[in-house]
Write a protein that holds these residues in place. Structure first.
Motif, PDB file in Angstrom:
ATOM      1  N   VAL A  74       0.779  -1.370   0.076  1.00 30.64           N
ATOM      2  CA  VAL A  74      -0.033   0.122  -0.059  1.00 30.64           C
ATOM      3  C   VAL A  74       0.841   1.401  -0.163  1.00 30.64           C
ATOM      4  O   VAL A  74       1.740   1.441   0.881  1.00 30.64           O
ATOM      5  N   ALA A  75       0.825   2.306  -0.856  1.00 32.43           N
ATOM      6  CA  ALA A  75       1.513   3.351  -1.065  1.00 32.43           C
ATOM      7  C   ALA A  75       0.916   4.597  -0.826  1.00 32.43           C
ATOM      8  O   ALA A  75      -0.233   4.787  -1.359  1.00 32.43           O
ATOM      9  N   SER A  81      -1.470   2.830   7.262  1.00 32.58           N
ATOM     10  CA  SER A  81      -2.089   1.609   7.509  1.00 32.58           C
ATOM     11  C   SER A  81      -3.340   1.535   7.009  1.00 32.58           C
ATOM     12  O   SER A  81      -3.927   2.567   6.894  1.00 32.58           O
ATOM     13  N   PRO A  82      -3.855   0.472   6.261  1.00 38.53           N
ATOM     14  CA  PRO A  82      -5.037   0.230   5.706  1.00 38.53           C
ATOM     15  C   PRO A  82      -6.446   0.719   6.729  1.00 38.53           C
ATOM     16  O   PRO A  82      -6.107   0.304   7.829  1.00 38.53           O
ATOM     17  N   CYS A  83      -7.312   0.992   6.314  1.00 38.38           N
ATOM     18  CA  CYS A  83      -8.528   1.432   7.125  1.00 38.38           C
ATOM     19  C   CYS A  83      -9.324  -0.197   7.525  1.00 38.38           C
ATOM     20  O   CYS A  83      -8.859  -1.037   6.952  1.00 38.38           O
ATOM     21  N   VAL A 102       4.434   1.769   2.196  1.00 37.22           N
ATOM     22  CA  VAL A 102       5.385   2.569   1.682  1.00 37.22           C
ATOM     23  C   VAL A 102       5.028   3.979   1.568  1.00 37.22           C
ATOM     24  O   VAL A 102       3.825   4.244   1.496  1.00 37.22           O
ATOM     25  N   ASP A 103       5.875   4.724   1.835  1.00 38.91           N
ATOM     26  CA  ASP A 103       5.631   6.307   1.967  1.00 38.91           C
ATOM     27  C   ASP A 103       5.988   6.889   0.588  1.00 38.91           C
ATOM     28  O   ASP A 103       6.951   6.492  -0.009  1.00 38.91           O
ATOM     29  N   GLU A 104       6.006   8.106   0.546  1.00 35.02           N
ATOM     30  CA  GLU A 104       6.424   9.083  -0.828  1.00 35.02           C
ATOM     31  C   GLU A 104       7.824   9.144  -0.780  1.00 35.02           C
ATOM     32  O   GLU A 104       8.425   9.142  -2.098  1.00 35.02           O
ATOM     33  N   ALA A 107      10.247   4.813   1.879  1.00 38.35           N
ATOM     34  CA  ALA A 107      10.543   4.035   3.167  1.00 38.35           C
ATOM     35  C   ALA A 107       9.492   3.396   3.397  1.00 38.35           C
ATOM     36  O   ALA A 107       8.267   3.424   3.421  1.00 38.35           O
ATOM     37  N   CYS A 108       9.760   2.122   3.808  1.00 43.40           N
ATOM     38  CA  CYS A 108       8.779   0.814   3.973  1.00 43.40           C
ATOM     39  C   CYS A 108       8.750   0.388   5.445  1.00 43.40           C
ATOM     40  O   CYS A 108       9.642   0.450   6.059  1.00 43.40           O
TER      41      CYS A 108
END
Ligand code: THU
Length: 128
Positions: A74-75, A81-83, A102-104, A107-108
């Motif tokens: 999920v990016a 985190s997912p809802c 993962v962020d912009e 970073a994971c």
């Protein structure tokens, strides 16, 4: 394969239709046959009809005849985190799979379906 999946989720994020929240989410799920399915969030003026990126990816894979999943990425901008609704759907369709957030910046954070949804309600609870 993990890096390919991260790239797929990051690319899918660019397709997000998020004109209300402006919060763009991408997802990518890998099947046991090695295929990758992508998803993004798709919003609606009737807000409750919004579909999250994770569910878009999973529903797309199911519609293509795939039903065994090995990894979900999920990016988002900030690696969140997912809802709750997506956690339940992930559990239903994937069981306890590894999930990478993962962020912009790239970073994971590694987690899993059971970590995100402990004591999940599922198919086993309907057996009697
Ligand atoms: N969203 C997702 O796509 N996945 C999640 O797990 C959390 C939320 C979307 C829904 C909405 O379009 C936007 O992010 C803000 O809630």
């Amino acid at each position: 394969m993990r890096s390919k999946l991260i790239e797929a989720a990051t690319n899918a994020r660019k397709n997000a239709y998020a004109i209300y929240s402006n919060f763009h989410v991408g997802a990518a799920v890998e099947t046991s046959s090695g295929k990758i399915f992508q998803g993004c969030n798709v919003e609606n003026a009737s807000y409750g009809l919004t579909i999250c990126a994770e569910r878009t990816a999973l529903v797309s894979a199911i519609a293509a005849g795939e039903n065994t999943f090995t990894h979900l990425v999920v990016a988002t901008e900030n690696g969140v985190s997912p809802c709750g609704a997506c956690r339940q759907v992930i559990w239903e369709l994937c069981g306890d799979i590894p999930i990478t957030l993962v962020d912009e910046t790239g970073a994971c954070q590694e987690t899993s379906a059971s970590k995100l949804l402990p004591h999940a309600f599922g198919q086993q609870d309907l057996d009697s």
